[in-house]
Scaffold this active site. Structure first.
Site, PDB file in Angstrom:
ATOM      1  CG  ASP A 194      -0.405  -0.314   2.503  1.00 34.38           C
ATOM      2  OD1 ASP A 194       0.827  -0.423   2.622  1.00 34.38           O
ATOM      3  OD2 ASP A 194      -1.185  -0.450   3.471  1.00 34.38           O
ATOM      4  CG  ASP A 248       1.672  -0.184  10.973  1.00 31.06           C
ATOM      5  OD1 ASP A 248       1.084   0.694  11.628  1.00 31.06           O
ATOM      6  OD2 ASP A 248       1.488  -0.354   9.769  1.00 31.06           O
TER       7      ASP A 248
END
Length: 892
Positions: free
Chosen positions: A71, A481
């Protein structure tokens, strides 16, 4: 678990000078800069994965040719010989950083050398540029690009649906692209060179994740989300006549054309109330399979169904493996076995707890089996085993209670593909990695199949901060993350990310310059502390205590000796503490949200920056005073660092196009600044080992110099610069962090926003070496005796058989030193095992420590510090006499 990083750093022109002396210029007055790249080798510090992989595409004509899209981190091609992935979009430059987000990928089944990527990261204002379609005729080794009149969203909601980009399997000059934001369906008839809208397509989509979102992120119309050809309705060289198109519309999600795109109609009888995430056609038996969710994903989805459409009869059959009432997830990942018609698999992509689920049918969806089921709740029976030994951090260091397991089978599992040439191989993407198996058909025989990471070479982390201590691990990283890692070997995957606590995102980290075993990090966590400390160089951690009001990590700074810390968290003002954060006090004189850093020599000096103002504390962070300097960048897109070994030596990079933008240097702790006239724009600054013969550390920056964007190096204090990357190695946006390695000349660590930690090594191996042996006590380059001086010797840590000590050497004379050599004798036969910020020789108890290349210059009244670890037995007494050359020093 996916970042939606907003890049506020944009390009700018620098303006203005502050007080100080500018770097040297060439004889004609122009800046000295070499734009020819040095010979550098670039690699990733291995993490293997780390982010969401929403698409995997196998070529239907050639074995072992596969691609993956990420992404925000570009696209990759599978290398069968090494079982690794090769990055394909590292050539994307700073100005086009959004083109590292890949919303769709298509591999040409007529000519396997051709591959296409639809690129663009955000459809809202976060990405200032429109999307593009990139085309390659050499499998992604090189690219040509066609700009589009609209944006694409590789990191937008709905990015796991697809594929939006498709090549006609009969006439490969024809491609289709589904656009978001109400821009409709687009077609190319010249192999992606030019594109035009299919104006008669009846539905541009209307689904928005959250229509009330004023940022435009969640409120964007997710548009047209996939295109599928029925290859049986065309012949070689002639356009395929029947196409199916998926639309983000809960009531009208599937359309068809039976005349090569001339006319379109809503597919009659289709399910409503759902979005078709995928539409996969098994032409061998004439079935179109569709995976449905009530949401667009990749995070959300509470209900779902699977359907089968018979293309010959128009019959719809609900083939859901569980009743809708029993779903708490949507379906997305969908694939068929091209070798075994009737075999179909699907994923419950939004089943976050206790785990994702994978379903398999060998009878076209009439019956299903699950990858795991309950034997007796909460115990599970798995059809698979997992081997994550190649990426052990995928367990997250967790030991959950059943029915959860570590590692998880996955989450956000929107991509899954069975190899069209090999029924035993399947790959699927998760929010953290690519998993796969090579004995999938064991599922059908009742024996277990093995799932392993199939992700080596695919690096997808957003890097927020980097540190390279003078001893211990060469690299510490702060990541989005997955928190961050301690790399003791750059070529190997670390065994675990930072834990205890495990931040979802680490926003800042620092180490004590003269005591590198002391490390601090801060970050984001849904519940729990936002700060952690280590006393063993980041190998193990313990949580600190948050001050009241903390909501996020912010930035943090460690005193040079590790005795205190200053923290600027989100949610409250700047705080300081002595020790390891058991209690905090508010700093005064500095605004909330300021960026904080420490002086690398004086443990009581800290610095801050906020909205164009530089702040200084000389009392350990208790009080700050604003510098009177003006002309610094007005915004907060700034990064600054103090030089190790030199008190008050600070560099600052940053700015924006509508104001001051560049690189500044202060030698007096921020009282005044010099703006380097030969740097157009700069966004990061870092230091590494000095070059041979240089008296100052090597500088590294991500900058625009001489009109060219790149990664630059200076070995002469910024007077001249060399671009060390090239156009093939740009990695999009590199404005997060940069640091050199204090132990390896020329080595630089570069942050990226989705391609992980890149490190480069120069072929100029003589840059940091040469000269005589620094361990030779007869070395004629030892500095001559100079004085007078004072010494402070402090044992900072002691354990059975070992200890750590810091030494501060102060020039108390009236003349500057251009080099120093400090000698002493240990009283109890102690032995040095490792030293930082100095070189040493030891013969028996007699010990000599001397400066390294970058800390030999010590002004009158200034200090230099170094430290070491050593061994002791019986007694660990302190030395009582020190000499600089033959000059005795006062001991304090």
């Amino acid at each position: 678990m996916r970042r939606t990083r907003i890049l506020t750093a944009v390009l700018a022109l620098a303006a203005g000078l502050l007080a100080g002396t500018p770097p040297a210029l060439a004889a004609d007055g122009t800046a000295k800069v070499s734009l020819a790249a040095d010979t550098y080798t670039w690699k990733n510090a291995r993490i293997d994965g780390g982010g969401f992989v929403p698409g995997i595409v196998f070529n239907r004509k050639e074995k072992n040719l596969a691609y993956a899209r990420t992404d925000i981190g570009g696209a990759y091609r599978w290398q069968e010989s090494s079982k690794t992935w090769t990055p394909l979009l590292d050539s994307v430059g700073w100005d086009d950083w959004g083109h590292t987000g890949v919303v769709s990928l298509a591999s040409d089944s007529v000519d396997p050398n051709k591959v296409y990527a639809a690129v663009g990261t955000y459809t809202n204002s976060w990405d200032p540029k429109n999307g593009a379609v990139m085309r390659s005729s050499d499998r992604g080794a090189s690219w040509q690009k066609t700009g589009l009149p609209f944006k694409l969203g590789g990191n937008m909601p709905g990015r796991g649906m697809g594929e939006r980009l498709a090549v006609d399997p009969n006439k490969n000059s024809v491609l289709y692209l589904g656009a978001p934001s109400g821009k409709g369906l687009w077609r190319s008839t010249d192999s992606g060179v030019s594109w035009s809208q299919v104006t008669n397509f009846p539905n541009v989509g209307n689904y928005q994740q959250d229509p009330s979102d004023t940022s435009g992120y969640s409120s964007d119309n997710q548009g047209i989300v996939w295109v599928t050809f029925d290859e049986k309705t065309g012949t070689s060289g002639n356009a395929t006549q029947t196409l199916y198109v998926g639309v983000a519309d809960l009531q009208n999600s599937v359309y068809r054309s039976t005349d090569g795109g001339a006319t379109w109609s809503r597919l009659a009888g289709q399910p409503t109330g759902y979005l078709a995430h995928k539409g996969v056609l098994d032409a061998a038996n004439g079935y179109l399979y569709l995976s449905y969710s009530d949401k667009g994903g990749p995070y959300d989805g509470g209900k779902g169904q699977l359907w089968r459409y018979a293309t010959a009869t128009g019959t719809w059959t609900n083939i859901s493996p569980v009743a809708e009432a029993d779903t708490y997830y949507g379906f997305s990942g969908l694939t068929v076995d091209r070798q075994q018609p009737g075999t179909v698999m699907a994923t419950a992509y939004s089943s976050w707890w206790p785990d994702t689920q994978i379903f398999r049918s060998t009878d076209s969806g009439a019956t299903w089996t699950k990858a795991w089921d309950y034997s007796s709740y909460p115990n599970r029976a798995n059809r698979y085993t997992m081997d994550v030994s190649s990426s052990p951090w995928l367990t997250w260091g967790a030991n959950p209670s059943p029915p959860e397991q570590a590692p998880k089978l996955g989450w956000m599992t929107e991509s899954m593909e069975i190899d069209p040439f090999n029924s035993n191989r399947m790959m699927y993407g998760t929010g953290a990695t690519v998993y796969g198996t090579e004995n999938l058909t064991n599922w059908d025989s009742g024996s277990q199949f093995t799932i392993k990471p199939m992700v080596q070479g695919l690096e997808e982390t957003a890097v927020l901060d980097l540190a390279s201590p003078p001893s211990g691990a060469p690299l510490l990283s702060a990541l989005g993350d997955i928190g961050g890692f301690r790399h003791t070997d750059l070529t190997k995957v670390p065994s675990m990310m930072f834990t205890s606590p495990n931040f979802t995102t680490t926003t800042s980290l620092d180490f004590a310059e003269t005591n590198p075993n002391t490390v601090v990090r801060v970050g984001n966590l849904d519940s729990g502390p936002h700060i952690a400390f280590s006393t063993d160089n980041g190998a193990n951690w313990f949580a600190g205590t948050d001050p009241s009001g903390v909501s996020g990590g912010g930035t943090v700074a460690a005193a040079s000796d590790g005795s205190r810390f200053v923290w600027s968290p989100d949610g409250t003002g700047v705080q300081y503490t002595t020790g390891f954060g058991s209690s905090w006090a508010a700093s005064s004189g500095i605004p909330a949200g300021a960026i904080v850093e420490s002086d690398r020599v004086d443990p009581r000096t800290f610095y801050g920056f906020k909205s164009g103002k530089f702040y200084v504390s000389t009392d350990g962070g208790a009080t700050f005073a604003a510098s009177s300097a003006t002309g610094l960048p007005a915004g907060d897109t700034v990064r600054f660092k103090a030089v190790p070994g030199v008190k008050g030596d600070v560099w600052l990079a940053g700015g924006a196009t509508d104001g001051a933008y560049g690189l500044w240097h202060s030698t007096n702790g921020g009282t005044s600044w010099t703006k380097l006239p030969n740097v157009d724009q700069a966004d990061t600054i870092g230091f590494g080992k000095a070059a041979t013969g240089a008296s100052y550390q090597t500088l590294f920056t991500s900058a625009k110099i001489g009109g060219v964007r790149g990664i630059f190096r200076s070995t002469d204090k910024g007077a001249t610069w060399t671009r060390i990357n090239d156009d093939a190695h740009q990695w999009g946006w590199t404005g997060g962090a940069i640091t050199g390695d204090p132990r390896v000349y020329g080595r630089v660590y570069v942050s990226t926003n989705g391609r992980g930690v890149i490190y480069g090594d120069t072929s100029d191996t003589s840059g940091g070496g040469g000269g005589t042996d620094p361990t030779d006590p007869t070395d004629p380059t030892d500095p001559p005796p100079t004085g007078p001086c004072t010494v402070t010797y402090k044992i900072t840590n002691q354990w059975s058989g070992g200890f750590q000590a810091d030494i501060q050497l102060t020039n108390t004379g009236s003349s500057a030193w251009s080099g120093w050599s400090l000698g002493w004798s240990f009283p109890n036969a102690q032995t040095i095992s490792q030293i930082w910020n100095a070189e040493y020789t030891q013969s028996g108890s007699a010990t000599i420590a001397k400066n390294v290349n970058w800390n030999g210059n010590v002004a009158a009244g200034s200090s230099v510090s170094f430290g070491f670890t050593g061994s002791w037995s019986g007694t660990n007494g302190k030395p009582t006499a020190f000499k600089v050359g033959d000059q005795s020093c006062a001991v304090t």
